[in-house]
Design a protein around this motif. Structure first.
Motif, mmCIF file in Angstrom:
data_model
loop_
_atom_site.group_PDB
_atom_site.id
_atom_site.type_symbol
_atom_site.label_atom_id
_atom_site.label_comp_id
_atom_site.label_asym_id
_atom_site.label_seq_id
_atom_site.Cartn_x
_atom_site.Cartn_y
_atom_site.Cartn_z
ATOM 1 N N ILE A 52 -1.750 -2.193 -12.832
ATOM 2 C CA ILE A 52 -3.136 -2.263 -13.307
ATOM 3 C C ILE A 52 -3.952 -1.074 -12.804
ATOM 4 C CG2 ILE A 52 -5.286 -3.594 -13.192
ATOM 5 C CD1 ILE A 52 -3.455 -6.121 -12.900
ATOM 6 N N ASN A 53 -3.857 -0.789 -11.512
ATOM 7 C CA ASN A 53 -4.740 0.204 -10.896
ATOM 8 C C ASN A 53 -4.272 1.646 -11.052
ATOM 9 O OD1 ASN A 53 -6.427 -1.812 -9.965
ATOM 10 N ND2 ASN A 53 -5.564 -1.856 -7.908
ATOM 11 N N LEU A 54 -2.987 1.848 -11.301
ATOM 12 C CA LEU A 54 -2.460 3.213 -11.329
ATOM 13 C C LEU A 54 -1.698 3.534 -12.612
ATOM 14 C CD1 LEU A 54 -2.032 5.911 -9.896
ATOM 15 C CD2 LEU A 54 -0.010 4.922 -8.782
ATOM 16 N N VAL A 55 -0.701 2.721 -12.943
ATOM 17 C CA VAL A 55 0.102 3.021 -14.133
ATOM 18 C C VAL A 55 -0.763 2.960 -15.389
ATOM 19 C CG1 VAL A 55 2.090 2.323 -15.520
ATOM 20 C CG2 VAL A 55 2.208 2.196 -13.024
ATOM 21 N N HIS A 56 -1.628 1.952 -15.459
ATOM 22 C CA HIS A 56 -2.481 1.789 -16.647
ATOM 23 C C HIS A 56 -3.394 2.992 -16.890
ATOM 24 C CE1 HIS A 56 -6.874 0.546 -16.757
ATOM 25 N NE2 HIS A 56 -6.608 0.588 -18.036
ATOM 26 N N PRO A 57 -4.152 3.491 -15.899
ATOM 27 C CA PRO A 57 -4.985 4.663 -16.199
ATOM 28 C C PRO A 57 -4.185 5.932 -16.478
ATOM 29 C CG PRO A 57 -5.245 3.994 -13.906
ATOM 30 C CD PRO A 57 -4.478 2.918 -14.577
ATOM 31 N N ILE A 58 -3.033 6.091 -15.827
ATOM 32 C CA ILE A 58 -2.221 7.278 -16.101
ATOM 33 C C ILE A 58 -1.676 7.229 -17.529
ATOM 34 C CG2 ILE A 58 -0.048 8.440 -15.544
ATOM 35 C CD1 ILE A 58 -0.592 7.861 -12.605
ATOM 36 N N ARG A 59 -1.116 6.099 -17.920
ATOM 37 C CA ARG A 59 -0.552 5.989 -19.272
ATOM 38 C C ARG A 59 -1.649 6.062 -20.336
ATOM 39 N NH1 ARG A 59 2.473 7.409 -23.210
ATOM 40 N NH2 ARG A 59 3.242 5.740 -24.572
ATOM 41 N N ALA A 94 -4.070 -2.403 1.434
ATOM 42 C CA ALA A 94 -3.124 -1.284 1.511
ATOM 43 C C ALA A 94 -2.689 -0.773 0.141
ATOM 44 C CB ALA A 94 -1.899 -1.712 2.322
ATOM 45 N N ILE A 95 -2.304 -1.668 -0.763
ATOM 46 C CA ILE A 95 -1.848 -1.214 -2.080
ATOM 47 C C ILE A 95 -3.016 -0.655 -2.885
ATOM 48 C CG2 ILE A 95 -0.945 -1.995 -4.305
ATOM 49 C CD1 ILE A 95 1.010 -3.747 -2.858
ATOM 50 N N TYR A 96 -4.152 -1.328 -2.849
ATOM 51 C CA TYR A 96 -5.334 -0.830 -3.553
ATOM 52 C C TYR A 96 -5.680 0.579 -3.083
ATOM 53 C CZ TYR A 96 -10.181 -0.526 -5.166
ATOM 54 O OH TYR A 96 -11.354 -0.114 -5.759
ATOM 55 N N ASP A 97 -5.703 0.777 -1.772
ATOM 56 C CA ASP A 97 -6.051 2.091 -1.231
ATOM 57 C C ASP A 97 -5.046 3.150 -1.674
ATOM 58 O OD1 ASP A 97 -7.981 0.601 -0.018
ATOM 59 O OD2 ASP A 97 -7.361 1.024 2.039
ATOM 60 N N ALA A 98 -3.767 2.792 -1.669
ATOM 61 C CA ALA A 98 -2.738 3.739 -2.100
ATOM 62 C C ALA A 98 -2.942 4.145 -3.558
ATOM 63 C CB ALA A 98 -1.351 3.131 -1.908
ATOM 64 N N THR A 99 -3.286 3.176 -4.412
ATOM 65 C CA THR A 99 -3.488 3.506 -5.826
ATOM 66 C C THR A 99 -4.708 4.392 -6.019
ATOM 67 O OG1 THR A 99 -4.780 1.479 -6.303
ATOM 68 C CG2 THR A 99 -2.388 1.371 -6.609
ATOM 69 N N ALA A 102 -3.904 7.864 -5.120
ATOM 70 C CA ALA A 102 -3.116 8.444 -6.210
ATOM 71 C C ALA A 102 -3.991 8.810 -7.403
ATOM 72 C CB ALA A 102 -2.022 7.471 -6.635
ATOM 73 N N ILE A 103 -4.962 7.970 -7.714
ATOM 74 C CA ILE A 103 -5.855 8.247 -8.843
ATOM 75 C C ILE A 103 -6.620 9.550 -8.613
ATOM 76 C CG2 ILE A 103 -8.067 7.504 -9.831
ATOM 77 C CD1 ILE A 103 -5.677 6.248 -11.188
#
Length: 246
Positions: A52-59, A94-99, A102-103
C-alpha cells in the motif's frame, strides 16, 4: 483506473497515489505473518503495508508516466505522499518509516522526468488531524495533547496544490501565495508540512523535522509499549492455525 478517469475528465494532468496505512496491526513488523493480529500470509513473502505505502505509489507513477507520454506534451504532475517519518523514525512504526524513506528516495531518483514534461514531487506531513491519528488509540498514544499541535489537513492541501500549480511557495503556509516566495518548487522537491510552515527537505545535511506539528512528543512511550511485546513468550512464532492454513 486510467481508462475511467479519461472517460470522466479527458486527458489526465495530475496523479496522486495517496493511499497509506500507518503501521496497522494487520501488517506490521511487530505482528509478524502467521500471528493472530496479522493478515499477511505466513508464506506469502510480502507485507500489505509495503504494497500500500510503497509498491502502490511506485507502480501508479509508472502507469501515469506511460499515460502522460501518449498525450500532447504539456506540464503534468505526479504528487506523492512522504512523511516526517522519512527522517525522524520511531521503533513502533518500523515498516511505515522504511516505506516513507523509500518514497522520498524514489521521488528524488526520478526527478529528471521533468525533461519529458512531468514533474514529480512530494509532501512530507508531520502529525495531521486525520483518522490516521484520531481514530487509532495506539497512534494517539504517541501524542501529548497538552503540548503537541496537530496540523490541519487544509495546510497540507495548500502545499499540495502549490506543488502542482506553482514554481514557488511561501514557507508560511497561510501566506502561501501572497508572502515571500522563499521556497523553490521543482521536480524532485520534497516539502515538509508542519503547523503553518513549509520547508524543503534537503538531500544532504538536512536538519530534520522541527517545530509545532513535526512529530509526537510521546514516541518514547509508544516505543516502550512496543518493546514490551517482545517480552511475551514466543513472540513472532506463527499460531498453529496460521501455520497449517497459510
Amino acid at each position: 483506473m486510467f481508462e475511467r478517469a479519461e472517460q470522466e475528465f479527458g486527458e489526465i494532468d495530475i496523479v496522486c497515489p495517496g493511499a497509506g496505512v500507518y503501521e496497522s496491526s494487520f501488517s506490521s513488523f511487530w505482528y509478524p505473518p502467521g500471528t493472530p493480529q496479522s493478515k499477511d500470509a505466513l508464506h506469502g513473502g510480502r507485507y500489505a503495508s509495503i504494497d500500500i505505502n510503497l509498491v502502490h505509489p511506485i507502480r501508479t507513477t509508472q502507469l501515469a508516466l506511460s499515460r502522460f507520454l501518449r498525450y500532447e506534451k504539456k506540464p503534468r504532475t505526479i504528487l506523492i505522499i512522504s512523511s516526517t517519518n522519512a527522517q525522524d523514525t520511531c521503533l513502533s512504526t518500523a515498516i511505515y518509516d522504511a516505506t516513507k524513506h523509500a518514497i522520498s528516495g524514489f521521488v528524488r531518483a526520478i526527478a529528471k522526468i521533468d525533461q519529458v514534461g512531468v514533474r514529480i514531487a512530494a509532501v512530507a506531513p508531520g502529525i495531521i488531524k486525520t483518522p490516521l491519528f484520531m481514530e487509532s488509540p495506539d497512534k494517539l498514544a504517541m501524542i501529548d495533547t497538552s503540548k503537541d499541535v496537530l496540523v490541519e489537513p487544509s495546510e497540507v492541501a495548500s502545499v499540495m496544490v502549490a506543488l502542482i500549480e506553482r514554481d514557488s511557495i511561501c514557507s508560511t503556509i497561510d501566506q502561501a501565495r501572497t508572502g515571500p516566495q522563499d521556497i523553490e518548487i521543482k521536480s524532485g522537491s520534497i516539502i515538509e508540512v508542519t503547523k503553518n510552515r513549509a520547508r524543503v527537505v534537503n538531500t544532504y545535511h538536512d536538519p530534520g523535522p522541527s517545530g509545532a506539528g513535526a512529530v509526537g512528543s510521546n514516541f518514547a512511550t509508544s516505543e516502550y509499549t512496543t518493546l514490551a511485546l517482545l517480552l511475551a513468550p514466543g513472540w513472532g512464532e506463527p499460531s498453529v492455525k496460521a501455520s497449517s492454513n497459510l
